[in-house]
Every structure is written in structure tokens, then in C-alpha cells.
Scaffold this motif. Sequence first.
Motif, PDB file in Angstrom:
ATOM      1  N   ASP A   1      21.627  32.696  41.458  1.00 29.76           N
ATOM      2  CA  ASP A   1      22.849  31.923  40.689  1.00 29.76           C
ATOM      3  C   ASP A   1      22.812  30.477  41.353  1.00 29.76           C
ATOM      4  O   ASP A   1      22.357  30.130  42.371  1.00 29.76           O
ATOM      5  N   ASN A   2      23.610  29.651  40.809  1.00 33.28           N
ATOM      6  CA  ASN A   2      24.090  28.468  41.301  1.00 33.28           C
ATOM      7  C   ASN A   2      25.068  28.727  42.137  1.00 33.28           C
ATOM      8  O   ASN A   2      25.707  27.724  42.897  1.00 33.28           O
ATOM      9  N   GLY A   3      25.553  29.909  42.431  1.00 35.74           N
ATOM     10  CA  GLY A   3      26.624  30.171  43.206  1.00 35.74           C
ATOM     11  C   GLY A   3      27.418  31.509  42.879  1.00 35.74           C
ATOM     12  O   GLY A   3      27.516  31.851  41.904  1.00 35.74           O
ATOM     13  N   PRO A   4      28.366  31.784  43.965  1.00 32.21           N
ATOM     14  CA  PRO A   4      29.202  32.885  43.639  1.00 32.21           C
ATOM     15  C   PRO A   4      30.023  32.659  42.207  1.00 32.21           C
ATOM     16  O   PRO A   4      30.409  33.778  41.456  1.00 32.21           O
ATOM     17  N   GLU A   5      30.781  31.700  42.227  1.00 34.01           N
ATOM     18  CA  GLU A   5      31.400  31.108  40.874  1.00 34.01           C
ATOM     19  C   GLU A   5      30.713  30.402  39.922  1.00 34.01           C
ATOM     20  O   GLU A   5      31.469  29.972  38.929  1.00 34.01           O
ATOM     21  N   TRP A   6      29.513  30.320  40.025  1.00 30.36           N
ATOM     22  CA  TRP A   6      28.581  29.775  38.906  1.00 30.36           C
ATOM     23  C   TRP A   6      27.423  30.593  38.617  1.00 30.36           C
ATOM     24  O   TRP A   6      26.428  30.218  39.103  1.00 30.36           O
ATOM     25  N   THR A   7      27.428  31.750  38.110  1.00 26.81           N
ATOM     26  CA  THR A   7      26.294  32.601  37.956  1.00 26.81           C
ATOM     27  C   THR A   7      25.458  32.316  36.678  1.00 26.81           C
ATOM     28  O   THR A   7      26.134  31.546  35.796  1.00 26.81           O
ATOM     29  N   VAL A   8      24.223  32.629  36.848  1.00 23.84           N
ATOM     30  CA  VAL A   8      23.528  32.575  35.436  1.00 23.84           C
ATOM     31  C   VAL A   8      23.557  33.365  34.217  1.00 23.84           C
ATOM     32  O   VAL A   8      23.715  32.957  33.478  1.00 23.84           O
ATOM     33  N   THR A   9      23.982  34.675  34.757  1.00 25.43           N
ATOM     34  CA  THR A   9      24.488  35.558  33.641  1.00 25.43           C
ATOM     35  C   THR A   9      25.642  36.163  34.208  1.00 25.43           C
ATOM     36  O   THR A   9      26.142  36.441  35.337  1.00 25.43           O
ATOM     37  N   GLU A  10      26.514  36.537  33.302  1.00 24.91           N
ATOM     38  CA  GLU A  10      27.895  37.181  33.429  1.00 24.91           C
ATOM     39  C   GLU A  10      27.505  38.579  34.430  1.00 24.91           C
ATOM     40  O   GLU A  10      28.603  38.852  35.309  1.00 24.91           O
ATOM     41  N   GLY A  11      26.668  39.303  34.227  1.00 22.96           N
ATOM     42  CA  GLY A  11      26.700  40.450  34.884  1.00 22.96           C
ATOM     43  C   GLY A  11      26.349  40.195  36.422  1.00 22.96           C
ATOM     44  O   GLY A  11      26.502  41.008  37.213  1.00 22.96           O
TER      45      GLY A  11
ATOM     46  N   SER B   1      24.172  28.915  47.338  1.00 23.71           N
ATOM     47  CA  SER B   1      25.061  28.348  46.271  1.00 23.71           C
ATOM     48  C   SER B   1      25.070  26.697  46.220  1.00 23.71           C
ATOM     49  O   SER B   1      24.600  26.078  47.289  1.00 23.71           O
ATOM     50  N   ALA B   2      25.004  26.328  45.242  1.00 20.79           N
ATOM     51  CA  ALA B   2      25.125  24.744  44.947  1.00 20.79           C
ATOM     52  C   ALA B   2      26.460  24.258  45.315  1.00 20.79           C
ATOM     53  O   ALA B   2      26.671  22.855  45.149  1.00 20.79           O
ATOM     54  N   GLY B   3      27.517  25.057  45.704  1.00 23.92           N
ATOM     55  CA  GLY B   3      28.543  24.274  46.240  1.00 23.92           C
ATOM     56  C   GLY B   3      29.478  25.373  46.789  1.00 23.92           C
ATOM     57  O   GLY B   3      29.037  26.575  47.086  1.00 23.92           O
ATOM     58  N   ALA B   4      30.639  24.820  47.422  1.00 27.77           N
ATOM     59  CA  ALA B   4      31.532  25.825  48.240  1.00 27.77           C
ATOM     60  C   ALA B   4      32.286  26.940  47.310  1.00 27.77           C
ATOM     61  O   ALA B   4      32.154  26.656  46.122  1.00 27.77           O
ATOM     62  N   ALA B   5      32.390  27.989  47.932  1.00 29.45           N
ATOM     63  CA  ALA B   5      33.307  29.165  47.137  1.00 29.45           C
ATOM     64  C   ALA B   5      34.321  29.607  48.206  1.00 29.45           C
ATOM     65  O   ALA B   5      33.810  30.903  49.012  1.00 29.45           O
ATOM     66  N   PRO B   6      35.410  29.234  48.421  1.00 25.16           N
ATOM     67  CA  PRO B   6      36.185  29.534  49.738  1.00 25.16           C
ATOM     68  C   PRO B   6      36.714  31.021  49.527  1.00 25.16           C
ATOM     69  O   PRO B   6      36.756  31.968  50.482  1.00 25.16           O
ATOM     70  N   GLU B   7      36.721  31.661  48.040  1.00 26.98           N
ATOM     71  CA  GLU B   7      37.212  32.839  48.044  1.00 26.98           C
ATOM     72  C   GLU B   7      35.982  33.903  48.416  1.00 26.98           C
ATOM     73  O   GLU B   7      36.490  34.943  48.933  1.00 26.98           O
TER      74      GLU B   7
END
Length: 215
Positions: free
Chosen positions: A139-149, A176-182
Motif C-alpha cells: 500500500d501507500n501506507g496504513p492510512e492510504w491502502t490500494v484496496t479497501e480490504g 509507507s509514503a507518509g507518517a501514520a501516528p495511530e
Amino acid sequence: MAEVLETVPGRGGELVLRRDGTVFEVIENGVFLMDTRNGESERLLVTGAADRLAPGARILIGGLGVGFSLRAALDHGSVGEAVVVEREPAVIRWNRGGPLREVHDGALDDPRVRVVEGDLIEWLRTTGETFDALCLDIDNGPEWTVTEGNTSLYTDSGLERLGQLLRPGGVLAVWSAGAAPEFTARLRERFEDVDVVAVPVPRGEPDVIWFARNS
């Protein structure tokens, strides 16, 4: 101007392989997915995990991409075996005998490599295999997934499953392509020694890689 080399239907939608000068790009449903311009953080995903392991390590690479991570794994002295899970047949074909082969010098031909064609989420759910490292870049990151699943991978239950597939002292590495604090907080609840590494990129915010040690 970029030249389209091939357009194919993929499991996640339309896939386009194109070339812009010496650079290859993969587009999915009109959205940029990957290219061969740099790859520093994709290589670090694997080398950073392997640096934390003893020689002969068995690693899983989730997402073949353009082969940067796999090549880095094979060139690292601690990696003894690499299993690659990739859901898109065209991406495997482009890497195995197509134009992407030159990017990683035919890494898929190495006898230490096994390629599994399938959805990583489903494969992780059912496999009985265990690994010294799980290196995930789907994915592009935990908060920016390629597919919803794919979102389930980054939840508490998803992290618990990943921990079950890691051998004691094994390492989970996530790109990831960016930070994801959660996501960082969830990792620290489940794993030990969680390192968050920012990798500068030419444009935009840094890429981020998490390295988490299994207890």
C-alpha cells in the motif's frame, strides 16, 4: 512523454506499464503505483530488517513492486531464503521476463526465491509458514491502502496475526509514503523495540518504515 508499453486488466483494476526515458512506471486505475526512479526506502525496508537478523534468515516480501526490495534481500548476507507474495500476474511477468527484469538483474531466477501469486491478506490468513522477517509494501501506507480490504492488515487483529507468523525475535517491517501516528501506537502495543525511520524523498513528505521486534 511517457510511452505506454502494456495495458492489462489486473485483480485491482487496470494496470499500465509505461516508460519515461530510462524510468519504468506502473499505474493502477489511473493512480501512480510505483516506479524505478529511486527505491532507497524500498531497499531499506528489507536491509533494515535483515540487519536485525542472524545469517540464514527466512523472509517474506509482501508486494514484488519493481524488484528493488527483492534484489536488496538477495544481496544481504543475512538472507537465506525469500518468499515473495504478489497478487498481480502482470507484475510478476514484467519482473520475470519483461522489461522490469533489468532493474533487479533477474532476481526472480535466484534459487533462494519463491514467488507466490496471490492476495497477501488472504495468504497471511491461511498460511502455516513462519518467518524471521515480514517486509510489507503493498500500500501507500496504513492510512492510504490500494484496496479497501487491505485495511485489516494494519488493525490490532491484523498485527496480532503478523506476530503469530514471526519467529521469536523476528522483525516486522512496513513501508509507507507518509507518517501514520495511530499505526505507530498500535505497533507499540503489540511489539517490542519499534523503530520509526523517516527516509527523505525528492518531493513531498518523507517515506516512513517501521521496524518492530517480535517478543
